[in-house]
Design a protein around this motif. Sequence first.
Motif, short mmCIF file in Angstrom:
data_model
loop_
_atom_site.label_atom_id
_atom_site.label_comp_id
_atom_site.label_asym_id
_atom_site.label_seq_id
_atom_site.Cartn_x
_atom_site.Cartn_y
_atom_site.Cartn_z
N VAL A 224 -0.88 -2.25 -4.66
CA VAL A 224 -0.08 -2.88 -5.71
C VAL A 224 0.21 -4.32 -5.31
O VAL A 224 0.57 -4.58 -4.16
CB VAL A 224 1.24 -2.11 -5.91
N ARG B 139 -5.69 -1.29 -7.13
CA ARG B 139 -6.68 -0.27 -6.80
C ARG B 139 -5.98 1.06 -6.55
O ARG B 139 -4.91 1.11 -5.97
CB ARG B 139 -7.45 -0.70 -5.54
N ASP B 140 -6.59 2.13 -7.04
CA ASP B 140 -6.12 3.49 -6.82
C ASP B 140 -7.33 4.28 -6.35
O ASP B 140 -8.33 4.36 -7.06
CB ASP B 140 -5.55 4.06 -8.12
N ASN C 252 -4.74 9.60 -0.43
CA ASN C 252 -4.59 8.86 -1.68
C ASN C 252 -3.87 7.54 -1.41
O ASN C 252 -2.80 7.53 -0.79
CB ASN C 252 -3.80 9.68 -2.70
N VAL C 253 -4.46 6.45 -1.89
CA VAL C 253 -3.92 5.11 -1.64
C VAL C 253 -3.83 4.34 -2.95
O VAL C 253 -4.77 4.35 -3.74
CB VAL C 253 -4.81 4.33 -0.64
N ARG C 254 -2.71 3.69 -3.15
CA ARG C 254 -2.53 2.77 -4.27
C ARG C 254 -2.22 1.41 -3.68
O ARG C 254 -1.34 1.28 -2.83
CB ARG C 254 -1.40 3.20 -5.19
N GLU D 168 -9.05 7.45 -3.35
CA GLU D 168 -8.92 8.46 -2.32
C GLU D 168 -9.88 8.07 -1.20
O GLU D 168 -11.07 7.86 -1.43
CB GLU D 168 -9.26 9.84 -2.85
N LEU E 199 0.86 -1.18 0.00
CA LEU E 199 0.00 0.00 0.00
C LEU E 199 0.90 1.23 0.00
O LEU E 199 1.74 1.39 0.89
CB LEU E 199 -0.91 0.03 1.22
N ARG F 149 -15.55 -0.87 -4.02
CA ARG F 149 -15.11 -0.73 -5.42
C ARG F 149 -16.25 -0.08 -6.18
O ARG F 149 -17.40 -0.34 -5.94
CB ARG F 149 -14.80 -2.10 -6.01
N LEU G 183 -1.14 -2.82 -10.49
CA LEU G 183 -1.93 -1.89 -9.69
C LEU G 183 -3.33 -2.48 -9.54
O LEU G 183 -4.06 -2.65 -10.51
CB LEU G 183 -2.00 -0.52 -10.37
#
Length: 86
Positions: A63, A72-73, A59-61, A75, A53, A85, A70
Amino acid sequence: MPKALPGNSRDTDTHDRIRHDRIDKTGAVTLRVNGKLHHIGIGRTHARTHVILLIQDLNVRVVNAVTGELLRDLEIDPERDYQPRK
């Protein structure tokens, strides 16, 4: 709370961090933001997948730790416990 940093590095307004975690059997990962626990939905197809993460403020990505994909991307919405989702 952000960790204490030496010297002039406190001048930045962003809070950056990296977390290594695993997606649970329901397809979600948890993240604490401002003292509140949030559940981030990734999907059951990725259950038990090791992830990284990348967090910068809200803001979170998410991976995949093995493939670098990736997943999920988003906020974080501070008003919601579960980040679905869309």
